[in-house]
Each structure stands twice: as structure tokens, then as C-alpha cells.
Enzyme design. Structure first.
Site, PDB file in Angstrom:
ATOM      1  N   GLY A  43      61.586  -2.430  10.704  1.00 59.70           N
ATOM      2  CA  GLY A  43      61.859  -1.291  11.267  1.00 59.70           C
ATOM      3  C   GLY A  43      63.108  -0.847  11.226  1.00 59.70           C
ATOM      4  N   CYS A  44      63.903  -1.828  11.966  1.00 64.20           N
ATOM      5  CA  CYS A  44      65.547  -1.659  11.962  1.00 64.20           C
ATOM      6  C   CYS A  44      65.888  -1.486  10.691  1.00 64.20           C
ATOM      7  CB  CYS A  44      66.083  -2.751  12.918  1.00 64.20           C
ATOM      8  SG  CYS A  44      65.440  -2.722  14.451  1.00 64.20           S
TER       9      CYS A  44
END
Length: 150
Positions: A43-44
Site C-alpha cells: 500500500g505504501c
């Protein structure tokens, strides 16, 4: 989460090159300040690469993008290099600013409860005032969402 209309807490943190940055140095520009849990996680990475791809459009509009996590300067440098990120990544290993922006919270992951950074993005105006605040941010959509706001 901090409220819209509040003065954004200043910070003094090292970036991926060890250079210290403060919020004050960006006075006169809009700042997209996003807090994320960890370098090199799916996600990051999506969120950072999204900001990276749109970065020229942010700069055209006079905005600065800054990512903050509790990862080390070295971790940020590796993350920046691996994905050719063109913006500042600040290291807050002491959680001082993460806590000041109220993004250190209890999280549940597969039924396990722990403390961590909740993905949050703030838009700070040219005078250092919080203009918008988003929690429970969707990593892949956040960069485009922020570009449309400015």
C-alpha cells in the site's frame, strides 16, 4: 486527527539524505503532508509511486509533497532509490510528529491489536493552516484525490 482551520504543528525532521526540514521552510506553498505506515510495503509503495508519477503536476501548482513514517533515514533512502521518488520522505523514528498529528493509533490486523501509523493525509495552506484532512486514506487513490483538491 487534527481539525481543519488549526495551525499545523511544525516539525524538524531528517529526510532520506539526512537533511533537516521544517514546515516553516515551505511557507508560501501548499503542502501535502502524508503519513504512512512503512517503506516498501504494498500500500505504501502504491501511494508513494502515485505521488511520484503526479509530482510534476503538484509542482506546477506550487505544491510540495512530503511523506512521513517512523522508518529510518537509511530505509527512506533505499525506498527513494528503488522507486525513484522525487519528493521528501521524513524520518520520525521518535514518533514526535506522528503523535503531534494524531496518526499514532491502535490498529487491528488479522485480529491482532497493535499501535501504528494510520494512513492519513493533510493539505496545509500557504500560511501553515490545515485546509483538509483525510484519515482511512486509500493508498492507490490518494495522490489523484490530492491533485484534484489543489
Amino acid at each position: 486527527m487534527l481539525e481543519i482551520g488549526m495551525k499545523a504543528p511544525d516539525f524538524s525532521l531528517p529526510d532520506q539524505n539526512g537533511t533537516i526540514h521544517t514546515l516553516e521552510e515551505f511557507r508560501g506553498k501548499r503542502v501535502i503532508l502524508y503519513f504512512y505506515p512503512k517503506d516498501n510495503t504494498p500500500g505504501c509503495t502504491k501511494q508513494a509511486c502515485g505521488f511520484g508519477e503526479l509530482y510534476p503536476q503538484f509542482t506546477e501548482k506550487g505544491a510540495v509533497v512530503i511523506g512521513i513514517s517512523k522508518d529510518s533515514v537509511k530505509s527512506h533512502k533505499n525506498f527513494e532509490t528503488k522507486y525513484q521518488l522525487p519528493f521528501i520522505l521524513l524520518s520520525d523514528t521518535e514518533l514526535e510528529i506522528i503523535k503531534a498529528y494524531d496518526v499514532w493509533k491502535e490498529k487491528k490486523n488479522y485480529g491482532k491489536v497493535s499501535m501504528g501509523v494510520v494512513r492519513t493525509t493533510y493539505l496545509i495552506n500557504e500560511d501553515g493552516i490545515i485546509e483538509k484532512a483525510f484519515d482511512k486514506v486509500k493508498a492507490a487513490e490518494n495522490p489523484q484525490q490530492m491533485l484534484e483538491l489543489i
